[in-house]
Motif scaffolding. Structure first.
Motif, PDB file in Angstrom:
ATOM      1  N   LEU A 147     -12.596 -16.629 -34.089  1.00 41.77           N
ATOM      2  CA  LEU A 147     -13.837 -17.396 -34.005  1.00 41.77           C
ATOM      3  C   LEU A 147     -13.608 -18.852 -34.402  1.00 41.77           C
ATOM      4  CD1 LEU A 147     -16.388 -14.791 -35.420  1.00 41.77           C
ATOM      5  CD2 LEU A 147     -16.084 -15.493 -33.034  1.00 41.77           C
ATOM      6  N   ARG A 148     -12.775 -19.074 -35.415  1.00 45.82           N
ATOM      7  CA  ARG A 148     -12.495 -20.456 -35.809  1.00 45.82           C
ATOM      8  C   ARG A 148     -11.723 -21.190 -34.731  1.00 45.82           C
ATOM      9  NH1 ARG A 148     -14.178 -21.524 -40.777  1.00 45.82           N
ATOM     10  NH2 ARG A 148     -14.450 -19.799 -42.264  1.00 45.82           N
ATOM     11  N   SER A 149     -10.879 -20.470 -33.983  1.00 48.00           N
ATOM     12  CA  SER A 149     -10.162 -21.118 -32.880  1.00 48.00           C
ATOM     13  C   SER A 149     -11.111 -21.555 -31.771  1.00 48.00           C
ATOM     14  CB  SER A 149      -9.102 -20.165 -32.311  1.00 48.00           C
ATOM     15  OG  SER A 149      -9.698 -19.121 -31.548  1.00 48.00           O
ATOM     16  N   LEU A 150     -12.307 -20.940 -31.746  1.00 50.77           N
ATOM     17  CA  LEU A 150     -13.348 -21.337 -30.796  1.00 50.77           C
ATOM     18  C   LEU A 150     -14.279 -22.383 -31.403  1.00 50.77           C
ATOM     19  CD1 LEU A 150     -14.274 -17.773 -29.455  1.00 50.77           C
ATOM     20  CD2 LEU A 150     -12.921 -19.518 -28.272  1.00 50.77           C
ATOM     21  N   HIS A 151     -13.919 -22.873 -32.594  1.00 46.52           N
ATOM     22  CA  HIS A 151     -14.713 -23.876 -33.320  1.00 46.52           C
ATOM     23  C   HIS A 151     -16.081 -23.333 -33.721  1.00 46.52           C
ATOM     24  CE1 HIS A 151     -12.268 -27.653 -32.044  1.00 46.52           C
ATOM     25  NE2 HIS A 151     -11.497 -26.566 -32.072  1.00 46.52           N
ATOM     26  N   LEU A 152     -16.103 -22.027 -34.014  1.00 48.17           N
ATOM     27  CA  LEU A 152     -17.324 -21.414 -34.512  1.00 48.17           C
ATOM     28  C   LEU A 152     -17.198 -21.208 -36.018  1.00 48.17           C
ATOM     29  CD1 LEU A 152     -17.862 -18.741 -31.726  1.00 48.17           C
ATOM     30  CD2 LEU A 152     -19.145 -20.866 -32.020  1.00 48.17           C
ATOM     31  N   ASN A 153     -18.328 -21.297 -36.697  1.00 44.08           N
ATOM     32  CA  ASN A 153     -18.345 -21.152 -38.153  1.00 44.08           C
ATOM     33  C   ASN A 153     -18.745 -19.738 -38.531  1.00 44.08           C
ATOM     34  OD1 ASN A 153     -17.755 -23.938 -38.609  1.00 44.08           O
ATOM     35  ND2 ASN A 153     -19.886 -24.413 -38.128  1.00 44.08           N
ATOM     36  N   VAL A 154     -17.906 -19.092 -39.352  1.00 42.58           N
ATOM     37  CA  VAL A 154     -18.169 -17.745 -39.819  1.00 42.58           C
ATOM     38  C   VAL A 154     -18.844 -17.819 -41.185  1.00 42.58           C
ATOM     39  CG1 VAL A 154     -17.138 -15.537 -40.435  1.00 42.58           C
ATOM     40  CG2 VAL A 154     -16.162 -16.897 -38.581  1.00 42.58           C
ATOM     41  N   GLN A 155     -19.937 -17.073 -41.330  1.00 43.76           N
ATOM     42  CA  GLN A 155     -20.625 -17.040 -42.618  1.00 43.76           C
ATOM     43  C   GLN A 155     -19.910 -16.055 -43.544  1.00 43.76           C
ATOM     44  OE1 GLN A 155     -24.887 -17.289 -42.909  1.00 43.76           O
ATOM     45  NE2 GLN A 155     -25.087 -17.331 -40.681  1.00 43.76           N
ATOM     46  N   THR A 156     -19.204 -16.611 -44.518  1.00 43.47           N
ATOM     47  CA  THR A 156     -18.403 -15.783 -45.423  1.00 43.47           C
ATOM     48  C   THR A 156     -19.268 -14.767 -46.164  1.00 43.47           C
ATOM     49  OG1 THR A 156     -16.915 -17.667 -45.730  1.00 43.47           O
ATOM     50  CG2 THR A 156     -16.736 -15.861 -47.319  1.00 43.47           C
ATOM     51  N   ALA A 157     -20.462 -15.192 -46.567  1.00 39.97           N
ATOM     52  CA  ALA A 157     -21.335 -14.289 -47.335  1.00 39.97           C
ATOM     53  C   ALA A 157     -21.763 -13.077 -46.520  1.00 39.97           C
ATOM     54  CB  ALA A 157     -22.562 -15.055 -47.815  1.00 39.97           C
ATOM     55  N   ASP A 171     -27.134 -42.902 -33.668  1.00 40.69           N
ATOM     56  CA  ASP A 171     -26.621 -44.081 -32.967  1.00 40.69           C
ATOM     57  C   ASP A 171     -26.426 -43.841 -31.472  1.00 40.69           C
ATOM     58  OD1 ASP A 171     -24.496 -42.378 -33.041  1.00 40.69           O
ATOM     59  OD2 ASP A 171     -23.138 -43.711 -34.130  1.00 40.69           O
ATOM     60  N   GLY A 172     -26.934 -42.690 -30.985  1.00 40.24           N
ATOM     61  CA  GLY A 172     -26.934 -42.419 -29.551  1.00 40.24           C
ATOM     62  C   GLY A 172     -25.701 -41.740 -29.018  1.00 40.24           C
ATOM     63  N   ARG A 173     -24.809 -41.319 -29.897  1.00 35.84           N
ATOM     64  CA  ARG A 173     -23.583 -40.678 -29.436  1.00 35.84           C
ATOM     65  C   ARG A 173     -23.813 -39.195 -29.170  1.00 35.84           C
ATOM     66  NH1 ARG A 173     -17.862 -40.206 -32.800  1.00 35.84           N
ATOM     67  NH2 ARG A 173     -16.670 -39.175 -31.144  1.00 35.84           N
ATOM     68  N   ALA A 174     -23.303 -38.717 -28.058  1.00 29.01           N
ATOM     69  CA  ALA A 174     -23.460 -37.306 -27.698  1.00 29.01           C
ATOM     70  C   ALA A 174     -22.194 -36.535 -28.032  1.00 29.01           C
ATOM     71  CB  ALA A 174     -23.771 -37.165 -26.218  1.00 29.01           C
ATOM     72  N   HIS A 175     -22.345 -35.449 -28.787  1.00 29.28           N
ATOM     73  CA  HIS A 175     -21.238 -34.530 -29.049  1.00 29.28           C
ATOM     74  C   HIS A 175     -21.423 -33.337 -28.121  1.00 29.28           C
ATOM     75  CE1 HIS A 175     -19.727 -36.511 -32.727  1.00 29.28           C
ATOM     76  NE2 HIS A 175     -20.995 -36.872 -32.866  1.00 29.28           N
ATOM     77  N   HIS A 176     -20.427 -33.052 -27.332  1.00 28.48           N
ATOM     78  CA  HIS A 176     -20.563 -32.004 -26.322  1.00 28.48           C
ATOM     79  C   HIS A 176     -20.466 -30.632 -26.970  1.00 28.48           C
ATOM     80  CE1 HIS A 176     -19.471 -34.885 -22.795  1.00 28.48           C
ATOM     81  NE2 HIS A 176     -20.683 -35.065 -23.284  1.00 28.48           N
ATOM     82  N   ARG A 177     -21.567 -30.282 -27.653  1.00 30.41           N
ATOM     83  CA  ARG A 177     -21.633 -29.031 -28.391  1.00 30.41           C
ATOM     84  C   ARG A 177     -23.059 -28.495 -28.308  1.00 30.41           C
ATOM     85  NH1 ARG A 177     -21.013 -29.638 -34.669  1.00 30.41           N
ATOM     86  NH2 ARG A 177     -23.160 -30.344 -34.389  1.00 30.41           N
ATOM     87  N   GLN A 184     -18.806 -25.009 -28.105  1.00 27.65           N
ATOM     88  CA  GLN A 184     -18.153 -26.248 -27.680  1.00 27.65           C
ATOM     89  C   GLN A 184     -18.059 -26.268 -26.148  1.00 27.65           C
ATOM     90  OE1 GLN A 184     -17.121 -28.654 -29.894  1.00 27.65           O
ATOM     91  NE2 GLN A 184     -17.961 -27.420 -31.568  1.00 27.65           N
ATOM     92  N   LEU A 185     -18.659 -27.280 -25.526  1.00 26.62           N
ATOM     93  CA  LEU A 185     -18.707 -27.305 -24.062  1.00 26.62           C
ATOM     94  C   LEU A 185     -17.336 -27.471 -23.410  1.00 26.62           C
ATOM     95  CD1 LEU A 185     -22.028 -29.242 -23.389  1.00 26.62           C
ATOM     96  CD2 LEU A 185     -21.635 -26.811 -23.802  1.00 26.62           C
ATOM     97  N   PRO A 186     -16.411 -28.282 -23.958  1.00 23.58           N
ATOM     98  CA  PRO A 186     -15.078 -28.335 -23.332  1.00 23.58           C
ATOM     99  C   PRO A 186     -14.376 -26.978 -23.345  1.00 23.58           C
ATOM    100  CG  PRO A 186     -15.403 -30.227 -24.770  1.00 23.58           C
ATOM    101  CD  PRO A 186     -16.553 -29.293 -25.022  1.00 23.58           C
ATOM    102  N   ILE A 187     -14.559 -26.206 -24.446  1.00 27.10           N
ATOM    103  CA  ILE A 187     -13.950 -24.873 -24.502  1.00 27.10           C
ATOM    104  C   ILE A 187     -14.635 -23.949 -23.499  1.00 27.10           C
ATOM    105  CG2 ILE A 187     -13.520 -22.866 -25.967  1.00 27.10           C
ATOM    106  CD1 ILE A 187     -13.370 -24.735 -28.353  1.00 27.10           C
ATOM    107  N   LEU A 188     -15.954 -24.029 -23.403  1.00 24.21           N
ATOM    108  CA  LEU A 188     -16.690 -23.212 -22.435  1.00 24.21           C
ATOM    109  C   LEU A 188     -16.240 -23.542 -21.016  1.00 24.21           C
ATOM    110  CD1 LEU A 188     -18.931 -21.203 -21.681  1.00 24.21           C
ATOM    111  CD2 LEU A 188     -20.568 -23.099 -21.804  1.00 24.21           C
ATOM    112  N   ARG A 189     -16.063 -24.831 -20.732  1.00 24.28           N
ATOM    113  CA  ARG A 189     -15.593 -25.228 -19.396  1.00 24.28           C
ATOM    114  C   ARG A 189     -14.229 -24.596 -19.104  1.00 24.28           C
ATOM    115  NH1 ARG A 189     -16.324 -29.985 -16.254  1.00 24.28           N
ATOM    116  NH2 ARG A 189     -17.417 -30.967 -17.981  1.00 24.28           N
ATOM    117  N   ASP A 190     -13.334 -24.635 -20.092  1.00 25.89           N
ATOM    118  CA  ASP A 190     -12.007 -24.047 -19.891  1.00 25.89           C
ATOM    119  C   ASP A 190     -12.103 -22.552 -19.624  1.00 25.89           C
ATOM    120  OD1 ASP A 190     -10.872 -26.514 -20.282  1.00 25.89           O
ATOM    121  OD2 ASP A 190     -10.300 -26.150 -22.367  1.00 25.89           O
ATOM    122  N   HIS A 191     -12.985 -21.865 -20.361  1.00 28.10           N
ATOM    123  CA  HIS A 191     -13.168 -20.425 -20.129  1.00 28.10           C
ATOM    124  C   HIS A 191     -13.625 -20.160 -18.702  1.00 28.10           C
ATOM    125  CE1 HIS A 191     -12.381 -19.776 -24.199  1.00 28.10           C
ATOM    126  NE2 HIS A 191     -13.567 -19.424 -24.680  1.00 28.10           N
TER     127      HIS A 191
END
Length: 634
Positions: free
Chosen positions: A291-301, A222-228, A187-194
């Motif tokens: 990791l979830r607080s950083l909006h990262l997905n953990v592979q449970t398997a 539809d042209g929307r940018a997600h800062h990720r 997530q770019l906003p989180i990276l910026r904060d770091h």
């Protein structure tokens, strides 16, 4: 003005960024053949122009070259190549950030650490005037410019330390997890904060870094940018990816004060050792929460606790073949130091390699005889096995490599094939095997086929079937862009008939993709009549990338000093494969109006036209030699 921002706006910093960026392109997922030549051609001017745009806040990032890189038999990762202009600035930014960021990394993190002592100029680089040269050798860049320790030193240390923990110090449980699509989910906003937390007084520096990353974010329909997400496949993103996990490091530093655990990290490879299963479970849960607080997905398997009482950690981390191969490679390098290995010693080494390849392993995959694609430690052992053969100038591994490529689309394997073709250009079986894989549709990823064609470009001779296959790929507008580029690069080492050059001129004018046009330009350079019109068409093209190629061609063709240096580089006997990339330049020089350029060309290819190691180039060299001599009346 902030200290690091002020330092960014200097010729020395941007130039060092260029050298590191150029070196990093060697590891790219895809090849943009002349991009670094273009930048180095006018280095001083481009560096100053970059500084001016940064100072006046008018710098705008260029689009990425995006590519699907195979990852397993039915998946791919979204690879990207950053244009060299932008990569130069980003490399300079990383070099300025590195010293401050390194202070925040605990000793248990082994990726992207600074050298001790750090090469210095100001706070980072050693005083030197080497950056006045546009093209530095890889060794010079590594020693004089790059402040980071190489992975080839840090990864073995990481691996060795984590082994000691459970083998000697009694930590019998290992907690691991896996981050799904790590780079794509940053997530770019989180990276910026770091970054701002670590560089609180360098807002301009951080904002510039984020300007690049935000401009490259994927957009929805539809042209929307997600800062990720950040582009994969370059050292800049690897550095940022390392920074993004500092909160995970901090969480486990605190937990180590409470529990008897050991935490280690190399990029997103996290290894946490504990003495009890209960402590290992707490580690898994903390890792997942952080990791979830950083909006990262953990592979449970893939989140597991390995128990060494059952031998699970040993099976995961240890393969005796890797250790034995590493010792053998070290022995070759230390005892022979790049020299030819004597026959008796070579025979002994090869016998050892043969024994290792046939050895049974707990993973169930022998290097020789595996029925499924190699993975994990078996793949690592295979790569080390091939490296050892290469050091011995042995091509025994080539058949096994080709068989593995037929089963696996791993991009590291095709990279190895490219290096193999350069080292063993007379190995005819490479072309036969690659073309059969394409014909039998064992190669389904365009990127994999493109890289295989790239390897064929360096072989001594090529069949008409291969050349015609590449021709069909080039002229078909619906083919993958990178596949068309590599097919064009291969054709540029051949001599095309006039009818095909005329057809390519029409295709070039109708082609919407500038990268494909730049690759086609190397073929159009073969035109003998009105060659200058081709160069002018490129120089005055509306697209900047194509214009840059035109300026490079014009300089090579008309300036004796640059032509002389180009010939020296292209015809180095110790690296014969380089000429396969530079044949368009020889065609341009043969059509030069400068008598001095043509004389230099004539003198330079007089011997190679009959003795060049890449035998398939000799006929073209002879044709160029003949018409150049005739133009000089010699």
């Amino acid at each position: 003005m902030a200290k690091l921002w002020k330092e960014l706006l200097t010729k020395e910093t941007i130039t060092r960024g260029w050298h590191l960026a150029r070196s990093d392109t060697k590891q790219d997922f895809s090849e943009d053949l002349y991009s670094t030549d273009v930048y180095g051609l006018d280095l001083a001017h481009l560096v100053q122009e970059t500084i001016n745009r940064l100072r006046t806040n008018t710098y705008q990032p260029r689009p990425l070259f995006r590519i699907e890189v195979p990852k397993g038999p039915l998946a791919f990762r979204p690879g990207a190549v950053i244009p060299i202009h932008d990569r130069t600035v980003l490399s300079a930014l990383v070099l300025l950030m590195a010293a401050e960021i390194d202070k925040k990394l605990p000793e248990s993190v082994f990726s992207w650490r600074l050298k001790i002592p750090i090469p210095k100029k100001g706070p980072i680089f050693r005083e030197s005037d080497i950056t006045e040269l546009p093209f530095l050798k890889k060794k010079t860049i590594r020693e004089e410019v790059d402040p980071f320790e190489g992975w080839y030193r840090l990864w073995p240390i990481f691996d060795e330390k984590t082994r000691r923990i459970f083998q000697i110090e009694g930590y019998r449980f290992l907690a691991t997890s896996d981050i799904a699509a790590y780079f794509e989910n940053i997530q770019l906003p989180i990276l910026r904060d770091h970054l701002l937390r670590h560089l609180p007084h360098e807002t301009e520096l951080v904002n510039l870094m984020c300007l690049f990353l935000e401009s490259w974010c994927d957009r929805t329909r539809d042209g929307r940018a997600h800062h990720r997400g950040i582009p994969q496949g370059n050292f800049v993103s690897s550095f940022l990816g390392n920074v993004f996990l500092i909160p995970l490091d901090e969480a486990f530093i605190n937990l180590e004060k409470e529990l008897d655990i050991k935490y280690f990290r190399y990029m997103d490879d996290v290894r946490i050792f504990a003495k009890t299963r209960e402590d290992a479970r707490r580690c898994v849960l903390l890792m997942a929460r952080t990791l979830r607080s950083l909006h990262l997905n953990v592979q449970t398997a893939k989140t597991k606790i390995y128990d060494e009482h059952l031998g699970e950690i040993s099976r995961l981390l240890i393969d005796d073949r890797v250790d034995d191969l590493s010792k053998l490679i070290d022995d070759i390098q230390q005892n022979h130091k790049g020299a030819v290995v004597p026959a008796a010693a070579r025979k002994s080494y090869l016998a050892s390699l043969s024994d290792i390849a046939k050895r049974d392993t707990h993973a169930g995959q022998k290097i020789l005889g595996a029925r499924t694609p190699l993975e994990g430690l078996s793949l690592r052992a295979f790569n080390r096995w091939m490296t050892a053969h290469s050091l011995l100038e042995s091509d025994v591994y080539v058949t096994r490599l080709l068989a593995e490529i037929a089963k696996s689309a791993d991009s590291k394997l095709t990279k190895k094939l490219i290096a193999t073709a350069r080292r063993f250009p007379r190995k005819r079986g490479i072309e036969t095997a690659v073309m059969k894989m394409i014909e039998d549709k064992q190669i389904i990823f365009p990127h994999q086929e493109a890289e295989c064609l790239r390897a064929l470009r360096y072989l001594s001779t090529l069949t008409d079937d291969t050349i015609n296959h590449c021709w069909k790929r080039v002229i078909r507008s619906t083919e993958d862009r990178y596949l068309r580029m590599e097919a064009a690069y291969l054709l540029s080492r051949t001599e095309l008939p006039k009818a095909r050059i005329d057809k390519l001129a029409k295709i070039f004018r109708e082609e919407p993709d500038a990268y494909v046009q730049a690759a086609l330009a190397g073929l159009l350079a073969q035109r003998r009549e009105n060659n200058q019109e081709i160069v002018q068409m490129l120089v005055f093209h509306p697209n900047e990338k194509v214009r840059d190629i035109g300026k490079l061609f014009r300089t090579v063709k008309n300036k004796p000093d640059f032509a002389k240096e180009t010939l020296r580089h292209a015809l180095r006997p110790e690296i014969p494969w380089v000429l396969c990339d530079h044949m368009p330049f020889l065609h341009l020089m043969a059509a030069s109006k400068s008598e001095e350029v043509r004389k230099q060309l004539l003198d330079s290819i007089r011997v190679p036209r009959t003795k060049h190691e890449i035998g398939g180039l000799r006929g073209t060299l002879q044709a160029i030699f003949t018409r150049t001599r005739e133009s000089l009346g010699a």
